[in-house]
Enzyme design. Sequence first.
Site, mmCIF file in Angstrom:
data_model
loop_
_atom_site.group_PDB
_atom_site.id
_atom_site.type_symbol
_atom_site.label_atom_id
_atom_site.label_comp_id
_atom_site.label_asym_id
_atom_site.label_seq_id
_atom_site.Cartn_x
_atom_site.Cartn_y
_atom_site.Cartn_z
ATOM 1 N N ILE A 58 30.647 43.089 46.843
ATOM 2 C CA ILE A 58 31.591 43.679 45.897
ATOM 3 C C ILE A 58 32.969 43.558 46.553
ATOM 4 O O ILE A 58 33.235 44.209 47.559
ATOM 5 C CB ILE A 58 31.268 45.160 45.615
ATOM 6 C CG1 ILE A 58 29.868 45.288 45.009
ATOM 7 C CG2 ILE A 58 32.324 45.767 44.688
ATOM 8 C CD1 ILE A 58 29.353 46.709 44.943
ATOM 9 N N PRO A 59 33.842 42.708 46.015
ATOM 10 C CA PRO A 59 35.121 42.431 46.677
ATOM 11 C C PRO A 59 36.167 43.525 46.456
ATOM 12 O O PRO A 59 37.195 43.321 45.799
ATOM 13 C CB PRO A 59 35.544 41.104 46.040
ATOM 14 C CG PRO A 59 34.982 41.182 44.656
ATOM 15 C CD PRO A 59 33.670 41.913 44.806
ATOM 16 N N CYS A 60 35.921 44.684 47.030
ATOM 17 C CA CYS A 60 36.819 45.819 46.819
ATOM 18 C C CYS A 60 38.224 45.560 47.370
ATOM 19 O O CYS A 60 39.168 46.212 46.950
ATOM 20 C CB CYS A 60 36.220 47.096 47.393
ATOM 21 S SG CYS A 60 35.803 47.021 49.124
ATOM 22 N N HIS A 61 38.361 44.581 48.261
ATOM 23 C CA HIS A 61 39.692 44.251 48.791
ATOM 24 C C HIS A 61 40.608 43.681 47.708
ATOM 25 O O HIS A 61 41.818 43.634 47.893
ATOM 26 C CB HIS A 61 39.574 43.265 49.962
ATOM 27 C CG HIS A 61 39.034 41.928 49.589
ATOM 28 N ND1 HIS A 61 37.674 41.707 49.403
ATOM 29 C CD2 HIS A 61 39.651 40.753 49.347
ATOM 30 C CE1 HIS A 61 37.508 40.432 49.072
ATOM 31 N NE2 HIS A 61 38.681 39.835 49.035
ATOM 32 N N ARG A 62 40.065 43.301 46.568
ATOM 33 C CA ARG A 62 40.864 42.732 45.478
ATOM 34 C C ARG A 62 41.431 43.793 44.540
ATOM 35 O O ARG A 62 41.997 43.454 43.502
ATOM 36 C CB ARG A 62 40.018 41.738 44.679
ATOM 37 C CG ARG A 62 39.615 40.528 45.494
ATOM 38 C CD ARG A 62 38.808 39.537 44.693
ATOM 39 N NE ARG A 62 38.308 38.488 45.563
ATOM 40 C CZ ARG A 62 37.172 37.827 45.377
ATOM 41 N NH1 ARG A 62 36.427 38.089 44.315
ATOM 42 N NH2 ARG A 62 36.789 36.904 46.227
#
Length: 110
Positions: A58-62
């Site tokens: 889950i690319p939460c950095h985006r």
Amino acid sequence: MKQDTSRDGFFERVYEVVEQIPEGMVATYGQVAKLVGEPRKARYVGFALHVNPRPGEIPCHRVVFADGRICEGFALGGAGAQRRLLEDEGVSFRDDDHVDLSVCRWPAGM
């Protein structure tokens, strides 16, 4: 009565939306909240991402703040780590702490 947002599937809906943000683009917390049908719960989006059950998947950095600011308390190593991850994907920055939303904002829900 306080609503348990994880129990009603809110967190999972957040993860489903965030997984759709393309590499090299970002969304705001408010944008994600709107996309899951809860436009007034941007803060809860942050809570969900802070306890990301599938880091790396889950690319939460985006996900960034409404003004493009990256998160100082980024769960996977602070703002520096978030910036490096975004730069590695080609995300443009206006300054040290803000992505250039005019260039790299995901248009979903806009």
